[in-house]
Scaffold this motif. Structure first.
Motif, PDB file in Angstrom:
ATOM      1  N   ILE A 128      -0.191   2.851  -4.621  1.00 24.20           N
ATOM      2  CA  ILE A 128       0.466   2.198  -5.753  1.00 24.20           C
ATOM      3  C   ILE A 128       0.257   2.988  -7.039  1.00 24.20           C
ATOM      4  O   ILE A 128       1.213   3.300  -7.756  1.00 24.20           O
ATOM      5  N   ALA A 129      -0.991   3.352  -7.329  1.00 24.85           N
ATOM      6  CA  ALA A 129      -1.293   4.007  -8.601  1.00 24.85           C
ATOM      7  C   ALA A 129      -0.925   5.481  -8.602  1.00 24.85           C
ATOM      8  O   ALA A 129      -0.485   6.018  -9.620  1.00 24.85           O
ATOM      9  N   SER A 148       4.163 -12.045 -12.352  1.00 19.80           N
ATOM     10  CA  SER A 148       4.701 -11.861 -11.011  1.00 19.80           C
ATOM     11  C   SER A 148       5.049 -10.410 -10.735  1.00 19.80           C
ATOM     12  O   SER A 148       5.303 -10.035  -9.597  1.00 19.80           O
ATOM     13  N   ALA A 149       5.067  -9.596 -11.772  1.00 20.40           N
ATOM     14  CA  ALA A 149       5.336  -8.179 -11.577  1.00 20.40           C
ATOM     15  C   ALA A 149       4.116  -7.543 -10.941  1.00 20.40           C
ATOM     16  O   ALA A 149       3.047  -7.489 -11.514  1.00 20.40           O
ATOM     17  N   GLY A 150       4.294  -7.096  -9.716  1.00 19.71           N
ATOM     18  CA  GLY A 150       3.148  -6.528  -9.023  1.00 19.71           C
ATOM     19  C   GLY A 150       3.572  -5.880  -7.731  1.00 19.71           C
ATOM     20  O   GLY A 150       4.716  -5.482  -7.544  1.00 19.71           O
ATOM     21  N   ILE A 151       2.625  -5.799  -6.773  1.00 18.62           N
ATOM     22  CA  ILE A 151       2.878  -5.045  -5.552  1.00 18.62           C
ATOM     23  C   ILE A 151       4.000  -5.626  -4.703  1.00 18.62           C
ATOM     24  O   ILE A 151       4.727  -4.901  -4.038  1.00 18.62           O
ATOM     25  N   GLY A 152       4.174  -6.952  -4.729  1.00 19.92           N
ATOM     26  CA  GLY A 152       5.182  -7.567  -3.892  1.00 19.92           C
ATOM     27  C   GLY A 152       6.602  -7.222  -4.287  1.00 19.92           C
ATOM     28  O   GLY A 152       7.493  -7.172  -3.452  1.00 19.92           O
ATOM     29  N   ASN A 153       6.859  -6.985  -5.583  1.00 16.53           N
ATOM     30  CA  ASN A 153       8.230  -6.692  -6.027  1.00 16.53           C
ATOM     31  C   ASN A 153       8.304  -5.381  -6.801  1.00 16.53           C
ATOM     32  O   ASN A 153       9.182  -5.177  -7.621  1.00 16.53           O
ATOM     33  N   ALA A 166       7.898  -0.165 -13.709  1.00 14.99           N
ATOM     34  CA  ALA A 166       7.142   0.107 -12.486  1.00 14.99           C
ATOM     35  C   ALA A 166       6.009   1.089 -12.756  1.00 14.99           C
ATOM     36  O   ALA A 166       4.899   0.938 -12.222  1.00 14.99           O
ATOM     37  N   GLU A 167       6.257   2.083 -13.610  1.00 14.16           N
ATOM     38  CA  GLU A 167       5.214   3.060 -13.937  1.00 14.16           C
ATOM     39  C   GLU A 167       4.055   2.408 -14.691  1.00 14.16           C
ATOM     40  O   GLU A 167       2.888   2.755 -14.492  1.00 14.16           O
ATOM     41  N   ILE A 168       4.372   1.454 -15.549  1.00 11.86           N
ATOM     42  CA  ILE A 168       3.320   0.732 -16.275  1.00 11.86           C
ATOM     43  C   ILE A 168       2.470  -0.072 -15.308  1.00 11.86           C
ATOM     44  O   ILE A 168       1.235  -0.103 -15.417  1.00 11.86           O
ATOM     45  N   VAL A 169       3.115  -0.719 -14.318  1.00  6.86           N
ATOM     46  CA  VAL A 169       2.380  -1.501 -13.323  1.00  6.86           C
ATOM     47  C   VAL A 169       1.512  -0.585 -12.466  1.00  6.86           C
ATOM     48  O   VAL A 169       0.347  -0.893 -12.179  1.00  6.86           O
ATOM     49  N   TYR A 176      -2.635  -0.667 -12.023  1.00  8.87           N
ATOM     50  CA  TYR A 176      -3.393  -0.706 -10.769  1.00  8.87           C
ATOM     51  C   TYR A 176      -4.431   0.401 -10.732  1.00  8.87           C
ATOM     52  O   TYR A 176      -5.574   0.198 -10.296  1.00  8.87           O
ATOM     53  N   GLY A 177      -4.055   1.592 -11.160  1.00 13.55           N
ATOM     54  CA  GLY A 177      -4.979   2.719 -11.146  1.00 13.55           C
ATOM     55  C   GLY A 177      -6.175   2.498 -12.047  1.00 13.55           C
ATOM     56  O   GLY A 177      -7.327   2.738 -11.660  1.00 13.55           O
ATOM     57  N   ASP A 178      -5.921   2.034 -13.267  1.00 12.97           N
ATOM     58  CA  ASP A 178      -7.011   1.829 -14.232  1.00 12.97           C
ATOM     59  C   ASP A 178      -7.882   0.630 -13.846  1.00 12.97           C
ATOM     60  O   ASP A 178      -9.100   0.638 -14.069  1.00 12.97           O
TER      61      ASP A 178
END
Length: 547
Positions: A312-313, A461-466, A475-478, A482-484
């Motif tokens: 993800i990250a 709700s913005a996360g891995i599922g969507n 998407a890049e911000i999300v 996750y990385g941080d």
């Protein structure tokens, strides 16, 4: 009578009579056990890199992502002490075969799942079989091989664990990346391996059966499983499905505490308790248990989310994500094998445990500095340090306990350490998963605000599922969030690992025994029989005197 006795004494004793198997028979039996262990560990790791894909395709949530892992850990944790106690009472071979069978059925049904909820349910069944395999393999090895000699066999055991740990994510990644297979084969692929291991175990594992009166503490088993499950469900769902201080939280806490208190009461009075409380009077067992809880919490809780970090990250494929864990696996395999050989040669084990636990803290601490832009070579070095620490710590904690307890308690003691390590792992996945989700939500909100994007209600709700449905910049911000956020949970793991260091420092080193578990059990039974005969003789002599 004298002639037959002399003949019996002249011929070599069989394994059943001596309690010691020769090297060839140990290797044959170990082959079947390692194949079963490979199947068990492969099933655990093969899902890790496939989970992001599974959750996306089944439209799951971050909470469900955690539950797919937690469900298996919960089932294996709750059942581990039961499997261990049964191993002290009935055929270990039969139990290994039963565990493989349960695991196989669970794997098939998990692969047929049409929703995340269904998948979670069948993962519970998988976990029951997995709990048996993970505990029984260690118990059988302790019965066949003395603590002093076990280091010689650490290499093959570590190699199997390493192959499964590396091969699982790689195989899962290849399956997910291959369009004509699909993620369901992450579950189906373990089925033929399980069947083969079942056949090999049937042919090669021929431990002598020590007959004992079987008294299974069903009530204690039920209370322990129910109490642990109630508390773990609370830890997993609180803060997401309901508030930490809500009435539901209080109900689950109260239920768990009452059930476990009742379990303690029952265990103090049971003829064959599932977890003999007398084990904790031994300093080594008590401290090793505390250390195992911390190890499990740190290890499982952080390792589960490393695959998510890489995919993800950092944007790597599932296959690449598996390869990126190689430094940790290589470090673990090298240190486990090397420390095992040295322990056999020197007969000393504590210094390796201390060094391993310190390296664990260092590894997690270094990983706690990463973010979504960390250099991958540097990250690999951090993972190697962590792997070296884990390799010297995990197996040797069980060895220390097995070297201390009575042979008749080997199964219960071994499974107790595994139980608390799995318990810590389940709590770790749940708690660190909640920490990660909250941190991701916070960082995502901050990132969107900094980018001038208005954060609407329900944006969490913005996360891995969507993730695939989000606009590119969001998407890049999300992904960055996750990385941080992963660094936060790795720092928590480092703090928890300090508990392991402290517990190990207070363990008193005891010279390693040179007798196998079977030999020790034979000797203990002979001592008990002699004592009973002596007491019976004393009673008979006293009877005429009283007359």
């Amino acid at each position: 009578m004298t002639t037959s006795t002399g003949a019996a004494a002249a011929r070599p004793l069989t394994a059943e009579e001596s309690g010691r198997m020769d090297h060839r028979r140990v290797i044959e039996a170990l082959t079947g056990l390692l194949l079963a262990m490979l199947t068990a560990f492969l099933s655990s790791t093969i899902v890790s890199n496939a989970l992001p894909t599974i959750i996306r395709e089944l439209h799951g949530t971050q909470s469900q992502y955690t539950w797919v892992i937690t469900a298996t850990l919960l089932a294996s944790t709750a059942s581990t002490p039961i499997w261990g106690k049964l191993a002290d009472l009935i055929s270990k071979k039969l139990l290994v075969q039963l565990a493989i069978g349960i695991f196989t059925v669970g794997s098939v049904l998990a692969g047929l799942s049409q929703s995340v909820d269904t998948l979670i349910a069948w993962r519970v069944l998988q976990g029951l079989g997995l709990g048996g395999l993970q505990s029984l393999v260690v118990i059988v090895i302790a019965a066949m091989i003395s603590p002093r000699e076990r280091g010689k066999y650490t290499g093959p055991i570590s190699a199997v664990m390493s192959v499964a740990t590396v091969g699982g994510p790689l195989l899962g990644g290849v399956i997910v990346d291959t369009s004509w297979l699909g993620w369901r084969w992450c579950f189906f692929v373990c089925v033929p391996l399980a069947v083969i291991s079942l056949l090999v175990v049937q042919r090669t594992l021929n431990l002598p059966l020590v007959k004992r009166q079987v008294r299974i503490d069903y009530l204690g088993a039920a209370l322990i499983a129910a109490g642990v499950s109630a508390l773990l469900i609370w830890v997993t769902l609180a803060g997401n499905q309901f508030a930490w201080g809500s009435s539901t939280s209080l109900l689950l806490i109260g239920l768990g505490v009452v059930l476990l208190a009742a379990a303690v009461f029952v265990e103090t009075r049971a003829a064959e308790p599932i977890i003999p409380l007398r084990l904790f009077r031994d300093r080594t067992t008590a401290l090793a248990t505390i250390a195992s809880i911390a190890v499990g919490t740190a290890l499982f809780g952080s390792a589960v989310f490393l695959g998510q970090y890489f995919q993800i990250a950092r944007g790597y494929s599932p296959t690449a994500a598996g390869l990126l864990t190689l430094p940790m696996i290589i470090g673990s395999m090298v240190s486990a094998t090397g420390s095992g050989i040295l322990i056999t040669r020197l007969g000393k084990w504590k210094s390796f445990l201390v060094a391993g636990s310190i390296l664990m803290v260092a590894g997690f601490g270094l990983l706690g500095t990463i973010d979504h832009t960390t250099d991958m070579v540097l990250l690999g070095a951090f993972l190697f340090v962590l792997g070296v620490g884990l390799g010297m710590t995990m197996q040797n904690l069980v060895l220390a306990v097995q070297n201390t307890v009575a042979a008749t308690d080997l199964g219960a003691a071994s499974s107790t350490v595994s139980f608390f390590r799995s318990l810590g792992g389940t709590i770790g996945v749940s708690v660190l998963g909640a920490v990660l989700a909250n941190r991701v939500s916070s960082l995502t909100t901050d990132g969107l605000s900094a980018a001038g994007v208005q954060v609407p209600a329900g944006s969490s709700s913005a996360g891995i599922g969507n993730l695939d449905q989000l606009p590119g910049p969001i998407a890049e911000i999300v992904r960055a969030a996750y990385g941080d956020a992963t660094a936060t949970i790795l720092l928590v793991a480092a703090a928890l690992s300090i508990i392991t260091v402290v517990a190990i420092l207070f363990i008193k080193e005891k010279p390693l025994l040179t007798t196998t578990g079977m030999e020790r059990q034979r000797a203990e039974e002979a001592t008990e029989d002699a004592k009973a005969t002596e007491e019976a003789g004393s009673t008979e002599e006293a009877a005429p005197a009283r007359a």
